[in-house]
Enzyme design. Structure first.
Site, PDB file in Angstrom:
ATOM      1  N   ARG A  38       0.825  -1.215   0.000  1.00  0.00           N
ATOM      2  CA  ARG A  38       0.000   0.000   0.000  1.00  0.00           C
ATOM      3  C   ARG A  38       0.857   1.262   0.000  1.00  0.00           C
ATOM      4  O   ARG A  38       0.504   2.268  -0.615  1.00  0.00           O
ATOM      5  CB  ARG A  38      -0.967  -0.046   1.175  1.00  0.00           C
ATOM      6  CG  ARG A  38      -1.954  -1.211   1.003  1.00  0.00           C
ATOM      7  CD  ARG A  38      -3.038  -1.276   2.052  1.00  0.00           C
ATOM      8  NE  ARG A  38      -3.855  -2.475   1.819  1.00  0.00           N
ATOM      9  CZ  ARG A  38      -4.942  -2.781   2.518  1.00  0.00           C
ATOM     10  NH1 ARG A  38      -5.351  -1.991   3.485  1.00  0.00           N
ATOM     11  NH2 ARG A  38      -5.620  -3.880   2.243  1.00  0.00           N
ATOM     12  N   ASP A 140     -16.827   5.376  10.141  1.00  0.00           N
ATOM     13  CA  ASP A 140     -15.612   4.622   9.874  1.00  0.00           C
ATOM     14  C   ASP A 140     -14.408   5.540   9.981  1.00  0.00           C
ATOM     15  O   ASP A 140     -14.508   6.751   9.743  1.00  0.00           O
ATOM     16  CB  ASP A 140     -15.665   3.986   8.483  1.00  0.00           C
ATOM     17  CG  ASP A 140     -14.646   2.866   8.326  1.00  0.00           C
ATOM     18  OD1 ASP A 140     -14.945   1.739   8.774  1.00  0.00           O
ATOM     19  OD2 ASP A 140     -13.548   3.116   7.805  1.00  0.00           O
TER      20      ASP A 140
END
Length: 269
Positions: A38, A140
Site C-alpha cells: 500500500r 468509519d
C-alpha cells in the site's frame, strides 16, 4: 520503469508505530506485505520512486495533512459483504418486530467500512417497520470508505448473502458500464447516514441507539484499547439496547459493564 525497493524493518516499524499512534490499530509481524504494497502505491501516486525516501518524508512531519489522511485510509483493512454473520440479522429482525412502532428505531454501524453492514440493517428495518420511523448511522475511520458507502454502489459479489426478495425490493441492478454492480435504492439511501469517526477519540454528535454493530474491528486493537472503545460506544446505547460484536472477538476478562444475551450479543450489565 524503476523498481521500488522492499520496505526496511526500521521503516516498517516506524510507519506502523505512527499508524498505531493515530488509529490505535497495531499492525505487527505478518503485515509487512500489506503495508509495503500500500505504501508502494502511495509513493508511485506521489511520483516518488524511492520507497524509503517516501517513508522518511511521511515520518518527517512535513507531509501534507491529506497525505497523512491517505496513509490512514490505505492501511485500514476494509473487507466485508452484505449480511455477514447472519445470526445477528436474525436476532435484529426479532428485536425490530418487538419494538415500539411509535418510536424511531436507530442502528449504528460503528465500523461501517464500505457500508454493507449498514445497508443490510436498513433492509431489515425497511422490511419490518412498515411506515414506522427508523434510521441507520454508519461511521468509519477511513474517509474514503465513508465516501464509498455514501455512494451505495457495490459489486454483485458482495451481495451473495442478500435474500432474493431484498435484492428485488431494495437494489437496482447495474446496466452497461455498471454491469456486475448494484445500487442501493434511494428510499434506503435517504435513511442511512455516513460520517467519519475514530473510535479511539471522542465520538461525533450521535443520538442514542437501539442497536449498535461493533463487529470485526476490535481484533485489531490491544486489550486496553478494546475496553476503552467498548465503554465509549456503550455510552450511545439505550438501556435496553443491544451490542453486536464479531464472533472472533472476545470481551472476557476486561471488566466491562456487559451481560451476554447470545453469541456475540451483549446488553448493559
Amino acid at each position: 520503469m524503476s523498481t521500488i525497493k522492499p520496505l526496511s524493518r526500521q521503516a516498517f516499524n516506524s510507519v506502523t508505530a505512527l499508524f498505531h499512534s493515530v488509529s490505535g490499530i497495531r499492525l505487527g509481524p505478518g503485515k509487512e506485505a500489506l503495508v509495503t504494497g500500500r505504501l508502494q502505491r502511495m509513493a508511485q501516486e506521489a511520483g516518488e520512486s524511492d520507497l524509503e525516501r517516501y517513508v522518511a518524508h511521511l515520518l518527517s512531519g512535513s507531509a501534507h495533512a491529506t497525505e497523512m489522511a491517505k496513509l490512514i485510509d490505505r492501511l485500514t483493512t476494509n473487507e466485508t459483504y452484505f449480511f455477514r454473520e447472519p445470526q445477528h440479522f436474525h436476532d435484529l429482525a426479532q428485536r425490530v418486530e418487538a419494538a415500539d412502532p411509535a418510536s424511531e428505531f436507530r442502528i449504528w454501524s460503528a465500523a461501517s467500512s464500505s457500508g454493507e453492514e449498514a445497508y443490510s440493517a436498513a433492509m431489515v428495518l425497511a422490511d419490518l417497520r412498515g411506515g414506522a420511523p427508523w434510521r441507520v448511522y454508519g461511521t468509519d475511520l477511513s474517509a474514503s470508505m465513508v465516501e464509498n458507502a455514501s455512494r451505495a454502489l457495490f459489486s454483485m459479489e458482495r451481495a451473495r448473502m442478500v435474500p432474493p426478495e431484498y435484492l428485488k425490493a431494495y437494489c437496482l441492478k447495474g446496466q452497461r458500464e455498471h454491469a456486475g454492480s448494484l445500487l442501493i435504492a434511494r428510499a434506503l439511501r435517504e435513511r442511512v447516514h455516513f460520517a467519519p469517526a475514530n473510535l479511539m477519540q471522542p465520538l461525533p454528535d450521535l443520538p442514542m441507539f437501539d442497536v449498535i454493530f461493533l463487529r470485526n474491528v476490535l481484533i485489531y486493537f490491544e486489550n486496553d484499547a478494546k475496553a476503552e472503545i467498548v465503554r465509549r460506544v456503550l455510552g450511545r446505547l439505550k438501556p435496553d439496547g443491544v451490542l453486536y460484536t464479531g464472533h472472533a472477538e472476545s470481551l472476557s476478562m476486561m471488566n466491562l459493564p456487559l451481560r451476554t444475551l447470545g453469541t456475540a450479543i451483549h446488553g448493559h450489565g
